[in-house]
Scaffold this active site. Structure first.
Site, PDB file in Angstrom:
ATOM      1  N   CYS A  61       0.668  -0.904  -0.218  1.00  0.00           N
ATOM      2  CA  CYS A  61      -0.079  -0.017  -0.023  1.00  0.00           C
ATOM      3  C   CYS A  61       1.270   1.594   0.278  1.00  0.00           C
ATOM      4  CB  CYS A  61      -1.267   0.089   1.389  1.00  0.00           C
ATOM      5  SG  CYS A  61      -1.912  -1.661   1.089  1.00  0.00           S
ATOM      6  N   ASN A  72     -10.143  -0.048  -0.276  1.00  0.00           N
ATOM      7  CA  ASN A  72      -8.687   0.159  -0.164  1.00  0.00           C
ATOM      8  C   ASN A  72      -7.921  -0.250  -1.018  1.00  0.00           C
ATOM      9  OD1 ASN A  72      -6.281  -0.475   0.632  1.00  0.00           O
ATOM     10  ND2 ASN A  72      -5.861  -1.307   2.896  1.00  0.00           N
ATOM     11  N   HIS A  82      -3.367   7.086   3.220  1.00  0.00           N
ATOM     12  CA  HIS A  82      -3.986   5.373   2.313  1.00  0.00           C
ATOM     13  C   HIS A  82      -4.657   5.626   3.070  1.00  0.00           C
ATOM     14  CE1 HIS A  82      -4.172   1.463   1.596  1.00  0.00           C
ATOM     15  NE2 HIS A  82      -3.775   0.742   2.156  1.00  0.00           N
TER      16      HIS A  82
HETATM   17  O1  UT7 Z   1      -4.055  -1.479   3.305  1.00  0.00           O
HETATM   18  C1  UT7 Z   1      -3.522  -2.086   4.272  1.00  0.00           C
HETATM   19  C2  UT7 Z   1      -3.455  -1.972   5.581  1.00  0.00           C
HETATM   20  N1  UT7 Z   1      -4.948  -2.668   6.365  1.00  0.00           N
HETATM   21  C3  UT7 Z   1      -5.125  -1.837   7.448  1.00  0.00           C
HETATM   22  O2  UT7 Z   1      -4.745  -0.984   8.224  1.00  0.00           O
HETATM   23  C4  UT7 Z   1      -6.105  -2.538   7.949  1.00  0.00           C
HETATM   24  C5  UT7 Z   1      -6.716  -2.371   9.445  1.00  0.00           C
HETATM   25  N2  UT7 Z   1      -7.809  -2.859  10.030  1.00  0.00           N
HETATM   26  C6  UT7 Z   1      -9.392  -2.576  10.029  1.00  0.00           C
HETATM   27  O3  UT7 Z   1      -9.169  -1.443   9.190  1.00  0.00           O
HETATM   28  C7  UT7 Z   1      -9.070  -3.317  11.078  1.00  0.00           C
HETATM   29  O4  UT7 Z   1      -9.072  -3.919  11.874  1.00  0.00           O
HETATM   30  C8  UT7 Z   1     -10.683  -4.014  10.106  1.00  0.00           C
HETATM   31  C9  UT7 Z   1     -11.839  -2.937   9.446  1.00  0.00           C
HETATM   32  C10 UT7 Z   1     -10.782  -5.031   9.203  1.00  0.00           C
HETATM   33  C11 UT7 Z   1     -11.844  -5.206  11.005  1.00  0.00           C
HETATM   34  O5  UT7 Z   1     -11.984  -4.189  12.177  1.00  0.00           O
HETATM   35  P1  UT7 Z   1     -12.248  -3.985  13.192  1.00  0.00           P
HETATM   36  O6  UT7 Z   1     -13.455  -3.677  14.699  1.00  0.00           O
HETATM   37  O7  UT7 Z   1     -10.767  -4.837  14.062  1.00  0.00           O
HETATM   38  O8  UT7 Z   1     -12.785  -6.258  13.954  1.00  0.00           O
HETATM   39  P2  UT7 Z   1     -12.466  -7.234  14.172  1.00  0.00           P
HETATM   40  O9  UT7 Z   1     -11.408  -7.659  13.589  1.00  0.00           O
HETATM   41  O10 UT7 Z   1     -12.630  -7.084  16.039  1.00  0.00           O
HETATM   42  O11 UT7 Z   1     -14.098  -8.234  14.373  1.00  0.00           O
HETATM   43  C12 UT7 Z   1     -14.660  -7.772  15.598  1.00  0.00           C
HETATM   44  C13 UT7 Z   1     -16.097  -8.421  15.179  1.00  0.00           C
HETATM   45  C14 UT7 Z   1     -15.640 -10.437  15.224  1.00  0.00           C
HETATM   46  O12 UT7 Z   1     -16.747 -10.902  15.842  1.00  0.00           O
HETATM   47  P3  UT7 Z   1     -16.130 -11.677  17.439  1.00  0.00           P
HETATM   48  O13 UT7 Z   1     -15.311 -12.096  17.315  1.00  0.00           O
HETATM   49  O14 UT7 Z   1     -16.637  -9.980  18.368  1.00  0.00           O
HETATM   50  O15 UT7 Z   1     -17.201 -11.637  17.075  1.00  0.00           O
HETATM   51  C15 UT7 Z   1     -15.760  -9.974  13.684  1.00  0.00           C
HETATM   52  O16 UT7 Z   1     -15.702 -11.833  13.215  1.00  0.00           O
HETATM   53  O17 UT7 Z   1     -16.626  -8.024  13.806  1.00  0.00           O
HETATM   54  C16 UT7 Z   1     -16.369  -9.576  12.482  1.00  0.00           C
HETATM   55  N3  UT7 Z   1     -16.229  -9.153  11.540  1.00  0.00           N
HETATM   56  C17 UT7 Z   1     -17.421  -9.040  10.840  1.00  0.00           C
HETATM   57  N4  UT7 Z   1     -18.717  -8.810  11.369  1.00  0.00           N
HETATM   58  C18 UT7 Z   1     -19.951  -8.374   9.825  1.00  0.00           C
HETATM   59  C19 UT7 Z   1     -15.313  -9.326  10.860  1.00  0.00           C
HETATM   60  N5  UT7 Z   1     -15.809  -8.897   9.702  1.00  0.00           N
HETATM   61  C20 UT7 Z   1     -17.479  -8.591   9.317  1.00  0.00           C
HETATM   62  C21 UT7 Z   1     -17.727  -8.537   8.239  1.00  0.00           C
HETATM   63  N6  UT7 Z   1     -19.090  -7.762   8.613  1.00  0.00           N
HETATM   64  N7  UT7 Z   1     -17.816  -8.140   6.949  1.00  0.00           N
END
Ligand code: UT7
Length: 326
Positions: free
Chosen positions: A113, A282, A252
């Site tokens: 990225c 992204n 980004h």
């Molecule tokens: O470009 C390269 C750099 N990339 C980045 O910097 C990405 C950085 N990370 C992020 O943007 C975020 O961490 C994400 C958007 C990827 C995820 O957001 P988060 O707030 O960190 O969510 P999480 O991974 O902690 O997931 C929270 C919950 C989980 O459920 P439980 O375990 O709490 O029951 C996931 O299973 O959300 C669930 N989940 C979803 N639910 C509905 C994960 N993906 C989804 C989804 N729809 N698409």
């Protein structure tokens, strides 16, 4: 040393739109979750058969026209991508052929990225040393090709697109300061495990879906904010530019919450932060240059303005550039 000027920007987005509502029908997700956690509402996806070079060529044609540069006088083409047309030849060679840039040297650069800022920095060095006069930097991604459309934790995040910039010898420097960083101890956090020499494509890699991007989102989020703030501060210091003098921060576009946190820590007001993540998601290395180009097209960047690009991605890599728009 010569001076290196950003002479023209271009972009190309596929016309097909994939909305959050469409994704609700594909995986167990909701528009509400995607919007509140990421800021993304929709993303662009290529038609079958469209590769990174095809998008890159269209973006390049626009950048070259705006720069008033004919393809025949391009000395060097640098393509930044994590989704090259093929492992080799380079995507830069495909773009060279399509543009008719027959005298150019060509190579691809891998910095995920942060690719555009790494590519821009590389191009600037070639011009400043006097080795080349006209360099084309293209950042093009077809992330839909390496996205696991069964994995809700990643498939809602990414989109396809391309941007290009022409760097030429000029009277003044456009890039006032840059900073590039990397951390190879975190390669597992975001990667495409298979398809290279480490895990060649095989029935095993296909069965285990290792030919798709894997990401530890939480971990990345935490690191992203810290290193993007650090990179911008270091680039500003090198450029001898104060935060108060920044006209526009173009980060980004990985997550709206990351962007907001970075701007807050840098003490840059939200009205000086450019975001198009809601429309494109992204696009890895293409995100920054597409946002840069779009901000310019919208009249948000004028002569004399100070623009800060700030990026972060798999590797890990991060990079920031302080640019004076000439
Ligand atoms: O470009 C390269 C750099 N990339 C980045 O910097 C990405 C950085 N990370 C992020 O943007 C975020 O961490 C994400 C958007 C990827 C995820 O957001 P988060 O707030 O960190 O969510 P999480 O991974 O902690 O997931 C929270 C919950 C989980 O459920 P439980 O375990 O709490 O029951 C996931 O299973 O959300 C669930 N989940 C979803 N639910 C509905 C994960 N993906 C989804 C989804 N729809 N698409």
């Amino acid at each position: 040393m010569k001076c290196a000027k950003i002479a023209g920007l271009g972009k190309c987005l596929p016309s097909k739109i994939l909305t959050n509502a469409d994704l609700e029908k594909m995986v167990d997700t909701t528009d509400e979750w995607i919007t509140t956690r990421t800021g993304i509402k929709e993303r662009r996806i290529v038609d079958k058969g469209v590769a990174a070079s095809h998008l890159g060529v269209e973006a390049s044609k626009i950048a070259l026209e705006r720069a008033g540069i004919s393809p025949s006088i391009i000395d060097l083409i640098i393509v930044t991508t994590i989704t090259p047309d093929t492992q080799f030849p380079s995507t830069a060679c495909y773009i060279q052929e399509a543009l008719g840039a027959s005298r150019a040297a060509c190579f691809d650069l891998s910095a995920a990225c942060s690719g555009f800022v790494y590519g821009l920095t590389t191009a600037v060095q070639f011009v400043k040393t006097g080795l080349y006069k006209n360099v084309l930097v293209v950042s093009s991604e077809v992330l839909s090709a390496i996205t696991d459309w069964q994995d809700r934790s990643t498939c809602v995040l990414f989109g396809d697109g391309a941007g290009a910039a022409v760097i030429t010898e000029g009277d003044q420097d456009s890039v006032l300061g840059v900073y590039m960083g990397s951390d190879g101890s975190e390669t597992e956090v975001l990667s495409l495990p298979a398809g290279g020499s480490r895990i060649p494509t095989s029935q095993y890699s296909l069965d285990n879906r290792l030919h798709y991007m894997k990401m530890q989102g939480n971990e990345l989020f935490r690191i992203a904010v810290r290193v993007m703030v650090d990179a911008a501060k270091r680039a500003l210091k090198k450029a001898a530019v104060n935060v108060a003098d920044i006209s526009l921060l173009i980060p980004h576009q990985a997550n709206e919450r990351i962007i907001t946190a970075v701007a807050k820590r840098l003490r840059i007001p939200q009205d000086k932060v450019y975001m198009n993540i809601s429309r494109y998601g992204n696009m890895s290395s293409a995100s920054t240059i597409v946002a840069f180009c779009e901000a310019w097209e919208e009249g948000l960047i004028k002569s004399g303005d100070i623009v800060v690009l700030d990026t972060f991605g798999g590797g890990l890599v991060w990079a920031s550039a302080v640019i004076k728009w000439l």
